[in-house]
Design a protein around this motif. Structure first.
Motif, PDB file in Angstrom:
ATOM      1  N   GLN A  61     -53.192  21.944 -15.235  1.00  0.00           N
ATOM      2  CA  GLN A  61     -52.656  23.305 -15.247  1.00  0.00           C
ATOM      3  C   GLN A  61     -51.160  23.381 -15.503  1.00  0.00           C
ATOM      4  O   GLN A  61     -50.686  24.349 -16.085  1.00  0.00           O
ATOM      5  CB  GLN A  61     -53.002  24.001 -13.934  1.00  0.00           C
ATOM      6  CG  GLN A  61     -54.495  24.190 -13.767  1.00  0.00           C
ATOM      7  CD  GLN A  61     -54.891  24.647 -12.368  1.00  0.00           C
ATOM      8  OE1 GLN A  61     -54.070  24.658 -11.457  1.00  0.00           O
ATOM      9  NE2 GLN A  61     -56.145  25.007 -12.186  1.00  0.00           N
ATOM     10  N   ALA A  62     -50.414  22.395 -15.052  1.00  0.00           N
ATOM     11  CA  ALA A  62     -48.961  22.466 -15.206  1.00  0.00           C
ATOM     12  C   ALA A  62     -48.445  21.625 -16.372  1.00  0.00           C
ATOM     13  O   ALA A  62     -47.496  22.020 -17.042  1.00  0.00           O
ATOM     14  CB  ALA A  62     -48.281  22.008 -13.908  1.00  0.00           C
ATOM     15  N   THR A  63     -49.059  20.493 -16.598  1.00  0.00           N
ATOM     16  CA  THR A  63     -48.508  19.552 -17.563  1.00  0.00           C
ATOM     17  C   THR A  63     -48.978  19.795 -18.985  1.00  0.00           C
ATOM     18  O   THR A  63     -48.173  19.845 -19.908  1.00  0.00           O
ATOM     19  CB  THR A  63     -48.851  18.112 -17.132  1.00  0.00           C
ATOM     20  OG1 THR A  63     -48.325  17.903 -15.822  1.00  0.00           O
ATOM     21  CG2 THR A  63     -48.266  17.097 -18.076  1.00  0.00           C
ATOM     22  N   PHE A  64     -50.267  19.945 -19.188  1.00  0.00           N
ATOM     23  CA  PHE A  64     -50.764  20.036 -20.552  1.00  0.00           C
ATOM     24  C   PHE A  64     -50.268  21.252 -21.321  1.00  0.00           C
ATOM     25  O   PHE A  64     -50.003  21.138 -22.520  1.00  0.00           O
ATOM     26  CB  PHE A  64     -52.286  19.908 -20.594  1.00  0.00           C
ATOM     27  CG  PHE A  64     -52.742  18.496 -20.309  1.00  0.00           C
ATOM     28  CD1 PHE A  64     -52.210  17.419 -20.995  1.00  0.00           C
ATOM     29  CD2 PHE A  64     -53.692  18.253 -19.345  1.00  0.00           C
ATOM     30  CE1 PHE A  64     -52.617  16.126 -20.733  1.00  0.00           C
ATOM     31  CE2 PHE A  64     -54.108  16.954 -19.068  1.00  0.00           C
ATOM     32  CZ  PHE A  64     -53.566  15.895 -19.768  1.00  0.00           C
ATOM     33  N   GLN A  82     -43.804  13.739 -16.794  1.00  0.00           N
ATOM     34  CA  GLN A  82     -44.000  12.380 -16.284  1.00  0.00           C
ATOM     35  C   GLN A  82     -44.292  12.324 -14.781  1.00  0.00           C
ATOM     36  O   GLN A  82     -45.159  11.560 -14.365  1.00  0.00           O
ATOM     37  CB  GLN A  82     -42.804  11.485 -16.639  1.00  0.00           C
ATOM     38  CG  GLN A  82     -43.159  10.009 -16.639  1.00  0.00           C
ATOM     39  CD  GLN A  82     -44.245   9.660 -17.656  1.00  0.00           C
ATOM     40  OE1 GLN A  82     -44.148   9.960 -18.832  1.00  0.00           O
ATOM     41  NE2 GLN A  82     -45.300   9.020 -17.178  1.00  0.00           N
ATOM     42  N   PRO A  83     -43.649  13.129 -13.935  1.00  0.00           N
ATOM     43  CA  PRO A  83     -44.004  13.088 -12.506  1.00  0.00           C
ATOM     44  C   PRO A  83     -45.467  13.454 -12.240  1.00  0.00           C
ATOM     45  O   PRO A  83     -46.121  12.835 -11.400  1.00  0.00           O
ATOM     46  CB  PRO A  83     -43.056  14.112 -11.867  1.00  0.00           C
ATOM     47  CG  PRO A  83     -41.875  14.161 -12.786  1.00  0.00           C
ATOM     48  CD  PRO A  83     -42.457  13.965 -14.164  1.00  0.00           C
ATOM     49  N   ASP A  84     -45.995  14.442 -12.975  1.00  0.00           N
ATOM     50  CA  ASP A  84     -47.398  14.815 -12.795  1.00  0.00           C
ATOM     51  C   ASP A  84     -48.332  13.714 -13.301  1.00  0.00           C
ATOM     52  O   ASP A  84     -49.350  13.420 -12.679  1.00  0.00           O
ATOM     53  CB  ASP A  84     -47.709  16.124 -13.524  1.00  0.00           C
ATOM     54  CG  ASP A  84     -47.041  17.333 -12.875  1.00  0.00           C
ATOM     55  OD1 ASP A  84     -46.682  17.255 -11.675  1.00  0.00           O
ATOM     56  OD2 ASP A  84     -46.871  18.353 -13.566  1.00  0.00           O
ATOM     57  N   VAL A  85     -47.976  13.114 -14.425  1.00  0.00           N
ATOM     58  CA  VAL A  85     -48.783  12.015 -14.957  1.00  0.00           C
ATOM     59  C   VAL A  85     -48.734  10.833 -13.990  1.00  0.00           C
ATOM     60  O   VAL A  85     -49.769  10.230 -13.682  1.00  0.00           O
ATOM     61  CB  VAL A  85     -48.303  11.600 -16.368  1.00  0.00           C
ATOM     62  CG1 VAL A  85     -48.998  10.331 -16.843  1.00  0.00           C
ATOM     63  CG2 VAL A  85     -48.535  12.738 -17.364  1.00  0.00           C
ATOM     64  N   ASP A  86     -47.551  10.520 -13.482  1.00  0.00           N
ATOM     65  CA  ASP A  86     -47.418   9.395 -12.546  1.00  0.00           C
ATOM     66  C   ASP A  86     -48.196   9.628 -11.250  1.00  0.00           C
ATOM     67  O   ASP A  86     -48.755   8.691 -10.686  1.00  0.00           O
ATOM     68  CB  ASP A  86     -45.945   9.127 -12.215  1.00  0.00           C
ATOM     69  CG  ASP A  86     -45.188   8.514 -13.391  1.00  0.00           C
ATOM     70  OD1 ASP A  86     -45.836   8.050 -14.353  1.00  0.00           O
ATOM     71  OD2 ASP A  86     -43.940   8.513 -13.340  1.00  0.00           O
ATOM     72  N   ALA A  87     -48.258  10.871 -10.793  1.00  0.00           N
ATOM     73  CA  ALA A  87     -48.995  11.175  -9.559  1.00  0.00           C
ATOM     74  C   ALA A  87     -50.470  10.838  -9.701  1.00  0.00           C
ATOM     75  O   ALA A  87     -51.141  10.499  -8.723  1.00  0.00           O
ATOM     76  CB  ALA A  87     -48.835  12.642  -9.185  1.00  0.00           C
ATOM     77  N   VAL A  88     -50.971  10.883 -10.929  1.00  0.00           N
ATOM     78  CA  VAL A  88     -52.381  10.586 -11.173  1.00  0.00           C
ATOM     79  C   VAL A  88     -52.580   9.191 -11.759  1.00  0.00           C
ATOM     80  O   VAL A  88     -53.533   8.507 -11.406  1.00  0.00           O
ATOM     81  CB  VAL A  88     -52.983  11.651 -12.133  1.00  0.00           C
ATOM     82  CG1 VAL A  88     -54.404  11.306 -12.518  1.00  0.00           C
ATOM     83  CG2 VAL A  88     -52.921  13.032 -11.499  1.00  0.00           C
ATOM     84  N   CYS A  89     -51.659   8.743 -12.612  1.00  0.00           N
ATOM     85  CA  CYS A  89     -51.916   7.556 -13.424  1.00  0.00           C
ATOM     86  C   CYS A  89     -51.057   6.331 -13.128  1.00  0.00           C
ATOM     87  O   CYS A  89     -51.327   5.261 -13.673  1.00  0.00           O
ATOM     88  CB  CYS A  89     -51.739   7.915 -14.895  1.00  0.00           C
ATOM     89  SG  CYS A  89     -52.871   9.202 -15.476  1.00  0.00           S
ATOM     90  N   ALA A  90     -50.034   6.440 -12.307  1.00  0.00           N
ATOM     91  CA  ALA A  90     -49.184   5.274 -12.038  1.00  0.00           C
ATOM     92  C   ALA A  90     -49.980   4.196 -11.314  1.00  0.00           C
ATOM     93  O   ALA A  90     -50.973   4.482 -10.641  1.00  0.00           O
ATOM     94  CB  ALA A  90     -47.968   5.683 -11.205  1.00  0.00           C
ATOM     95  N   ALA A  91     -49.535   2.968 -11.450  1.00  0.00           N
ATOM     96  CA  ALA A  91     -50.202   1.860 -10.770  1.00  0.00           C
ATOM     97  C   ALA A  91     -50.299   2.160  -9.281  1.00  0.00           C
ATOM     98  O   ALA A  91     -49.325   2.537  -8.643  1.00  0.00           O
ATOM     99  CB  ALA A  91     -49.431   0.568 -11.005  1.00  0.00           C
TER     100      ALA A  91
END
Length: 153
Positions: A91-94, A66-75
């Motif tokens: 590279q790290a999340t998927f 979630q932190p990696d997703v939020d760094a790219v996708c959060a509002a």
């Protein structure tokens, strides 16, 4: 799972359309994020609702994914997202998401569909990143002239 199948089909259509382009447009990191985030967030939502993220996998989602997703996708993140953020997401999340899917209680068919959906998203992101212009990390030296010691022919 029907939603997952629909996401997979949409991703495959997008990938085929991209491959068919003679020259795909270059996108900024913010544009890449705008294009990938709905699919990324939807995929994680589907996996959460399917019960994949339970026990230790839920902690992995909360603390690593979630932190990696939020760094790219959060509002508001699109305003500051960088290529580094997007690369970290890939590279790290998927790989973690794929490992969670593989260790889940989903059927083999569902695991395959979920892994393929993740693969389509990764391929789309990597394609968009590869189309970005190369950035030079070195500064070219001064041009040699006869006055600077080069031998003129």
């Amino acid at each position: 799972m029907k939603r997952l199948s629909m996401l997979l089909a949409a991703g495959l259509v997008a990938a085929v359309a991209l491959v068919g382009c003679a020259s795909a447009p270059t996108q900024t990191p913010a544009q890449i994020a705008a294009n990938i985030c709905p699919g990324v967030q939807s995929e994680i939502d589907v996996l959460q609702k399917s019960g994949v993220f339970t026990g230790g996998a839920q902690a992995t989602l909360t603390n690593q994914i979630q932190p990696d997703v939020d760094a790219v996708c959060a509002a508001g993140a699109a305003l500051t997202v960088t290529t580094v953020d997007i690369r970290k997401l890939v590279q790290a999340t998927f790989p973690i998401v794929v490992a969670v899917i593989a260790n889940s209680s989903l059927t083999d068919q569902q695991k395959l569909q979920a892994t393929l959906a993740v693969g389509v998203v990764v391929t789309g992101i990597n394609t968009a990143l590869s189309l970005q212009p190369a950035t030079s990390t070195t500064t070219p030296g001064p041009a040699l002239t006869p006055a600077s010691g080069a031998i003129a022919s």
